[in-house]
Enzyme design. Structure first.
Site, mmCIF file in Angstrom:
data_model
loop_
_atom_site.group_PDB
_atom_site.id
_atom_site.type_symbol
_atom_site.label_atom_id
_atom_site.label_comp_id
_atom_site.label_asym_id
_atom_site.label_seq_id
_atom_site.Cartn_x
_atom_site.Cartn_y
_atom_site.Cartn_z
ATOM 1 N N PRO A 52 47.709 42.185 36.981
ATOM 2 C CA PRO A 52 46.910 41.726 38.003
ATOM 3 C C PRO A 52 47.762 41.381 39.190
ATOM 4 O O PRO A 52 47.950 40.266 39.545
ATOM 5 C CB PRO A 52 46.221 40.461 37.725
ATOM 6 C CG PRO A 52 47.178 39.834 36.617
ATOM 7 C CD PRO A 52 47.726 40.836 35.770
ATOM 8 N N CYS A 53 48.384 42.452 39.585
ATOM 9 C CA CYS A 53 49.548 41.971 40.720
ATOM 10 C C CYS A 53 48.740 41.490 42.020
ATOM 11 O O CYS A 53 49.540 41.128 43.183
ATOM 12 C CB CYS A 53 50.370 43.309 41.172
ATOM 13 S SG CYS A 53 49.645 44.878 40.659
ATOM 14 N N HIS A 54 47.504 41.501 42.406
ATOM 15 C CA HIS A 54 46.857 41.342 43.551
ATOM 16 C C HIS A 54 46.875 39.677 43.439
ATOM 17 O O HIS A 54 46.481 38.957 44.374
ATOM 18 C CB HIS A 54 45.648 41.587 43.518
ATOM 19 C CG HIS A 54 44.680 41.202 42.495
ATOM 20 N ND1 HIS A 54 44.727 42.166 41.226
ATOM 21 C CD2 HIS A 54 43.735 40.400 42.328
ATOM 22 C CE1 HIS A 54 43.955 41.562 40.459
ATOM 23 N NE2 HIS A 54 43.181 40.576 41.076
#
Length: 99
Positions: A52-54
């Site tokens: 979940p790089c966001h």
DNA sequence: ATTATGACCGAAG
DNA sequence: GCTTCGGCCATAA
């Protein structure tokens, strides 16, 4: 275990609705000051399913960069319950995930 | 080994 | 509130 994997293993534990700063990630890996390197690593990886790089944002409360533009990034965060106004997160501290 | 680059950070103007 | 600057670190060439 390379730098990228260390980061992945760390951020994939971040629960929905929480966020972490690039700097925090760096410190969690015992590498304070490597914030820039963290962003660089995330840039190469784009495994949206596992990572979940966001949820990784800048220390000033701005979403920061993203492969699909910062706009998309803030949208995803909103969808997870993070309130954002004028491009900045409201009650930043409240959403920060501590390692 | 040296140089350049980037999803950063903090301080300063 | 904003922009600029110097410093930071891992990668790639």
């Amino acid at each position: 275990m390379n730098f990228r994997d260390e980061i992945f293993n760390l951020i994939k534990k971040i629960p929905v609705g929480k966020v972490a700063t690039y700097g925090a990630i760096a410190r969690a890996l015992s590498k304070p000051g490597a914030a820039r390197a963290v962003g660089n690593a995330l840039n190469k990886n784009r495994d949206f399913v596992k990572i979940p790089c966001h949820r990784i944002v800048r220390s000033d409360g701005i979403a920061g960069g993203y492969v699909l533009r910062e706009k998309k990034k803030t949208e995803k965060l909103r969808r997870e319950g993070v309130r954002i106004e004028k491009g900045k997160i409201v009650d930043f501290e409240k959403y920060i995930y501590k390692f």
